[in-house]
Design an enzyme around this catalytic site. Structure first.
Site, PDB file in Angstrom:
ATOM      1  N   HIS B  35       0.664  -1.254   0.039  1.00 49.48           N
ATOM      2  CA  HIS B  35      -0.015   0.016  -0.017  1.00 49.48           C
ATOM      3  C   HIS B  35       0.972   1.292   0.032  1.00 49.48           C
ATOM      4  CE1 HIS B  35      -2.606  -3.340   1.404  1.00 49.48           C
ATOM      5  NE2 HIS B  35      -3.388  -2.768   0.863  1.00 49.48           N
ATOM      6  N   HIS B  75      -1.811  -1.513   7.067  1.00 53.59           N
ATOM      7  CA  HIS B  75      -1.402  -1.610   5.743  1.00 53.59           C
ATOM      8  C   HIS B  75      -0.527  -0.474   5.238  1.00 53.59           C
ATOM      9  CE1 HIS B  75      -4.945   0.855   5.794  1.00 53.59           C
ATOM     10  NE2 HIS B  75      -4.413   1.611   4.781  1.00 53.59           N
ATOM     11  N   GLY B 124      -3.259  -4.525  11.108  1.00 50.57           N
ATOM     12  CA  GLY B 124      -3.604  -4.674   9.695  1.00 50.57           C
ATOM     13  C   GLY B 124      -5.242  -5.113   9.870  1.00 50.57           C
ATOM     14  N   ASN B 192      -8.230  11.290   4.698  1.00 51.56           N
ATOM     15  CA  ASN B 192      -7.923  11.441   3.248  1.00 51.56           C
ATOM     16  C   ASN B 192      -9.249  11.194   2.540  1.00 51.56           C
ATOM     17  OD1 ASN B 192      -8.180   8.620   2.918  1.00 51.56           O
ATOM     18  ND2 ASN B 192      -6.157   8.170   3.470  1.00 51.56           N
ATOM     19  N   HIS B 265      -4.753   3.867  -2.861  1.00 47.77           N
ATOM     20  CA  HIS B 265      -4.635   3.138  -1.700  1.00 47.77           C
ATOM     21  C   HIS B 265      -3.796   2.234  -1.942  1.00 47.77           C
ATOM     22  CE1 HIS B 265      -6.286   1.348   2.151  1.00 47.77           C
ATOM     23  NE2 HIS B 265      -6.123   0.194   1.267  1.00 47.77           N
ATOM     24  N   ARG B 360     -16.649 -20.970  37.984  1.00 46.60           N
ATOM     25  CA  ARG B 360     -16.464 -19.532  37.844  1.00 46.60           C
ATOM     26  C   ARG B 360     -16.216 -19.077  39.279  1.00 46.60           C
ATOM     27  NH1 ARG B 360     -22.215 -16.840  38.181  1.00 46.60           N
ATOM     28  NH2 ARG B 360     -23.279 -18.398  38.515  1.00 46.60           N
ATOM     29  N   GLU B 414     -16.969  -6.457  24.551  1.00 47.55           N
ATOM     30  CA  GLU B 414     -16.141  -7.656  24.836  1.00 47.55           C
ATOM     31  C   GLU B 414     -14.882  -7.561  23.788  1.00 47.55           C
ATOM     32  OE1 GLU B 414     -19.355  -7.814  23.723  1.00 47.55           O
ATOM     33  OE2 GLU B 414     -20.292  -8.545  25.603  1.00 47.55           O
ATOM     34  N   ASP B 472     -31.153 -19.010  29.703  1.00 48.05           N
ATOM     35  CA  ASP B 472     -30.787 -17.930  28.617  1.00 48.05           C
ATOM     36  C   ASP B 472     -30.934 -18.444  27.162  1.00 48.05           C
ATOM     37  OD1 ASP B 472     -30.847 -15.885  30.203  1.00 48.05           O
ATOM     38  OD2 ASP B 472     -28.664 -15.746  30.667  1.00 48.05           O
ATOM     39  N   HIS B 476     -27.051 -17.945  24.278  1.00 42.82           N
ATOM     40  CA  HIS B 476     -26.117 -17.609  25.330  1.00 42.82           C
ATOM     41  C   HIS B 476     -25.339 -19.009  25.777  1.00 42.82           C
ATOM     42  CE1 HIS B 476     -28.043 -13.852  25.601  1.00 42.82           C
ATOM     43  NE2 HIS B 476     -27.438 -13.438  26.666  1.00 42.82           N
TER      44      HIS B 476
END
Lengths: 672, 672
Positions: B35, B75, B124, B192, B265, B360, B414, B472, B476
């Protein structure tokens, strides 16, 4: 907002909204799980929307010109279930409400489009509903341009929460809608200031009104509990010539002791809290009880659109029979009869001319013949039009001044594009496909999973499908993506070897009514491997014998896409050494797995050694390498063991050892 | 912008920038890919940044208090390679520039952090750099709070393009940075007006300045080719007390015939175009030639920070030896010596008390003992703190008025969270972990892949890891996510069965320096399966014999996580019927695959039938079911065949047939 005051000044409205709130409290209590606060907070907005604005006929939830209502904040599912029950939906009975979140019930934890006819889209993963809605609104625009306002003229309403607006996909959706001036899209933001972790301000200070305005939306606001103010805001939004956002100031878990707290977001199951809230609502009725007069008022709302629907039906029946048929065909997702012969003709031509082209180019050649005969296709790309080869000559670019255009420049928004495509497919009348590089399936992933779960035949055109893309390097080279996509239930992952398999894959994608398709396409040129014309769609079997062994069958090579020609070359080498070798092309594992066992055994008989070759990771291949039912096969895999690298494609195949020599050597090692 | 004018008024600046432009044209021409336009457009901004503002010492690219420079628009990699070469970086030699995008070169198509010391982050995939930068800036804040301004006090500069700002993750990043008032974060937008498909306006009309302001940023603008204007804008941004965005109005492919076009580009390889552009630049030198005076000026810029670095070193050496050691330990990613004994003590206690808790919760119990002894941990959750169990008592919430706080409320983001965690890990001194529901790995996926590619030890706490989450419903409930994550190279996917395996998994995650970890954790309570204390970390072997067969070994059950106790129960049933059964717990496939073959054969010997049980799809399991090297084993899988459903967890396990009875029946069927 003073509840007592509202009860006094707007008793009818209040009781209708209270019915939603009470049903929500009862259902969540009964299920001992769910989200009470959102329906309690948005009941007033929803009531005004249904009573005064939403064009719908509860008894005819598939009426094509209905307004679409999308609950982007899907955890508040009791809002939509309450609305459906109250307005007289045939599927959501009181029994269903009582069975909220139980096995076999239609009233799942989050609204599922495949369980309830009247639910336009599955929501729950936040931000998806608002992004789907952009697709619904786009579909409406393109169909209105084609069929005229008398046949297509409806709004898309969305209720979105803070979570929807925090998810990045919402920005992609907002920017797309603003750019395309989708004036029939109206988003009602449940601005309650609360998320699960606490106040929104813990994690966000964004001025949402300014954010929407920055992308060209009209913004309105209202007291989300004042019916007149809500009505005024929706009326104003409908008059805007841009998409609209209504900032609805609401109180989560209104009227309960959990009001305005994050506790109120979840399941309110405390008996005293429920009793107190109902007391505040002036709602002396038992669990799941809605007094007759309130139910009647709601049912009147449910039938409010019956006349409009009948009028529409009359207008529709004034169309010529062929136009009616065409409209119904497109809405049903049936393909035109000419598709099969068109594909066959192209296959025949290709087997004769045997071009050496990249399969992304093959895909374009297919689209060039399909798009003219399927006016329902709607293409696009996430800013890689020239690389994905998704724009054919006849489509026209969709824009404010060309609503009939069937190609969208989605911008660098793989996720927003994919969610919008889900929306288009769900709307009906439009069959969307969209392109990006295959590695950016990562960005689209939440929406792609929903295509599969929602059973929507969206086609993902994913070019640059391996290290074969060369110099862009490992960020752009998918290695685990075929595995990721194949692991997903109800998703057909096609990796065609040449133009003919590409045409067959497209035929399968376009005739699917309930399974999305991924087209994994090469950047690099590939020889035609199907030189003998067959009218039958061999890709429909998922895998097939492309070239059989000469002499004794000692080895089977399995390959997909760009590696099929590698396998064929290895076969030549092995034959030269007297090793009879079969080559099996496996363009779609999912369809192969659906064949009967006897076919699978014919294609992959026990005995010969097996070598699979694919420019991706091995993960998943053992299913085919190990043989049916654990029968022994010596086997090997030629492919990638990790991420790729930046270099010309030929160098990469050489350096990573994905060559005909390596495949032949691998066979010989197994046989020795 | 008039080039001739600029050449006349700012000859020194012009030539420095022209060197970047010329090297870019030459390298892209030589590689015949890449590029060109972006480096040509942003050369002036980058030159002013490096000359006047960026605190760096080219010979010491790992100086901890250097400013960080992130090329989000990856790029345009020739921009950063040119800057590194020109300023005298030891790794990016002229030979490397000549070998741009070739096998083995450090000058990959996109900048890779693992190839070049001075490259802070791989970019990238668009939008990642700007989102990483939020993590860099957060790490700087938390370290400055701990170590003081004399040791930590630097900026994070980002160059972002239109693509970065269109990707949804940028919104999550912008909102996070605005909320946290990360005033040392400065984003320079390469405005640009061009993308690959054409003008930005084809797909976007967003007022980016207004958008950033809406999230609390300060916004500046400049003529991106006027060095004084650029300098003024950067100076102003540094003075702001919020994050800053500088709208740099630039011309892509400046000075070439492709200027301001989408052609500009990509790769500009036309000889005439290149010759004309160099003519316009007043650059009469041959390919890859930079005249000595220009190179000297650049090298002076490269050593501009040497003194500041030496001063910093002096200040650092004034710290006590133990503080210096602690700083260096944290920056290097070494764990404190006490970690091993702390984990062992917890394991011992747990094997004695044998709690029945969700993993958990187990994870929280581990974090409660780890966080106090590892001040480098930095936790958070995407608005599921109470569900992910990620916040322990001692961390403190990171906020504007508590920069030493080690827990962040990321909001419903997330993707932004995961990208920010990558940034923190790359910055060093901070070891991030963050939580969400496992199904939302989909949203985080692009950043998770980059953790693996960039070899960053980020820990993803992914709770609610199966249908075991219950009501759920399918949106989920992860079913294919274990497969997706396991298919990804260089990612350790842990699915522990109880508190002890969870502790072992955390120990492995925290001692990793180059592999990210996923903790797949249950919502539902699980019995302790490791009742006999072993000091050895058995999870480190990936899989191990948890309970062996009594009598003749006829069956092997393989399981992970919540299904290990199901397998143990099945073993009891089978033993009651005289069928000797071994149970193998497989908490981490990747580590098991890394063991030597003899260990793997000891754990999974040939002969007995094999049944795997996991509440996910089968995809990938055939690797273990089929046996090493294709040896025959009769085998079966007990798990999910498609998406889940909404119902209480126990009902779902029953209805989907993931029970001890089903496992035992499966073994008996194989043996019969």
């Amino acid at each position: 907002m003073d509840i007592a005051d509202l009860r006094k000044t707007h008793p009818d409205h209040w009781n209708k909204a209270a019915a939603i709130r009470a049903l929500t409290l009862d259902a969540v209590k009964e299920a001992n799980s769910g989200h009470s606060g959102m329906p309690m907070g948005m009941a007033d907005v929803a009531t005004v929307l249904y009573e005064k604005h939403l064009k719908f006929d509860a008894k005819n939830p598939t009426w094509p010109d209905r307004d679409r209502f999308i609950l982007s904040a899907g955890h508040g599912s009791m809002l939509i279930y309450s609305l459906l029950y109250l307005t007289g939906d045939a599927e959501i009975t009181l029994d269903q409400i009582r069975n909220f979140r139980q096995w076999g019930a239609k009233t799942a934890g989050h609204p599922e489009n495949f369980l309830v006819t009247a639910i336009e889209t599955t929501t729950g993963p936040l931000g998806q509903g608002i992004a789907n809605a952009v697709g619904f609104a786009l579909a409406e625009e393109v169909l209105r341009a084609r069929w005229g306002k008398k046949i297509v003229d409806h709004h898309t309403y969305v209720i979105a929460g803070d979570g929807c607006l925090m998810e990045g996909v919402s920005q992609e959706a907002i920017a797309l809608a603003g750019r395309q001036k989708l004036s029939k899209l109206i988003v009602m933001w449940d601005n309650n200031g609360i998320t699960i972790d606490g106040k929104v301000a813990l994690s966000d200070i964004t001025d949402q009104q300014a954010r929407f305005k920055a992308s060209g939306w009209s913004v309105f606001e209202c007291d989300g509990h004042d019916p007149e103010d809500i009505d005024r805001a929706i009326t104003a939004a409908k008059a805007a010539d841009t998409p609209s956002m209504i900032d609805c100031r609401t109180h989560i878990a209104l009227g309960s002791s959990a009001q305005d707290t994050s506790k109120g977001h979840g399941a309110l199951t405390d008996d005293q809290l429920i009793a107190d809230a109902k007391e505040a609502y002036g709602w002396p009725y038992g669990p799941f009880e809605v007094p007759g007069d309130v139910k009647s008022q709601w049912e009147a709302i449910g039938s409010r659109g019956a006349e409009a629907r009948a009028d529409w039906q009359q207008r529709f029946e004034k169309l010529s029979a062929s136009k009616q048929g065409e409209f119904e065909r497109m809405m049903s997702g049936d393909t035109p009869k000419r598709l099969a012969s068109t594909i066959k003709a192209l296959k025949k031509q290709m087997s004769e001319t045997a071009p050496k082209v990249a399969t992304r180019k093959s895909s374009e050649m297919v689209l060039e013949v399909i798009n003219p005969i399927m006016p329902e296709t709607f293409g696009g790309s996430a800013d890689l039009t020239g690389s994905n080869n998704t724009l054919t000559g006849d489509l026209g670019v969709h824009d404010i001044d060309n609503r009939a255009g069937r190609y969208l420049y989605y911008g660098i928004r793989e996720h927003g594009m994919s969610s919008a495509m889900n929306g288009m497919a769900l709307h009906g009348g439009v069959r969307p496909y969209g392109g990006t590089f295959m590695t950016f399936a990562d960005y689209a992933r939440p929406a792609m999973r929903l295509s599969a779960l929602m059973r929507q035949p969206v086609t993902y055109v994913m070019t640059h499908d391996s290290i074969g893309l060369g110099e862009d390097g490992p960020t752009h080279q998918p290695v685990e993506h075929l595995a990721m996509l194949r692991a997903t239930p109800n998703m057909n992952v096609f990796r065609p070897a040449d133009t003919i398999e590409t045409a067959e894959a497209w035929e399968l994608a376009l005739t699917s009514k309930s399974t999305p398709a991924v087209m994994a396409l090469s950047r690099q040129g590939l020889p035609t491997v199907r030189k003998e014309h067959k009218t039958k769609n061999l890709t429909a079997q998922g895998a097939y014998v492309l070239a059989d062994a000469e002499g004794k069958r000692m080895a089977i090579l399995m390959a997909t896409g760009s590696e099929v020609s590698v396998a064929l070359e290895a076969r030549e080498m092995l034959h030269a050494e007297g090793i009879g070798t079969r080559v099996v092309s496996m363009p779609c594992w999912e369809l192969f797995a659906q064949q009967d066992e006897s076919y699978r055994k014919r294609v992959l008989p026990a005995g010969p050694v097996r070598v699979a070759v694919e420019a991706g990771v091995r993960f998943g291949w053992d299913q085919w390498l190990s043989g049916e039912r654990g029968r022994a096969n010596k086997s090997a895999f030629v492919g990638m063991e990790g991420f790729g690298a930046s270099a010309p494609a030929e160098t990469l195949f050489e350096k990573f050892g994905i060559t005909a020599e390596a495949v032949a050597d691998s066979v010989k090692a197994l046989l020795s």
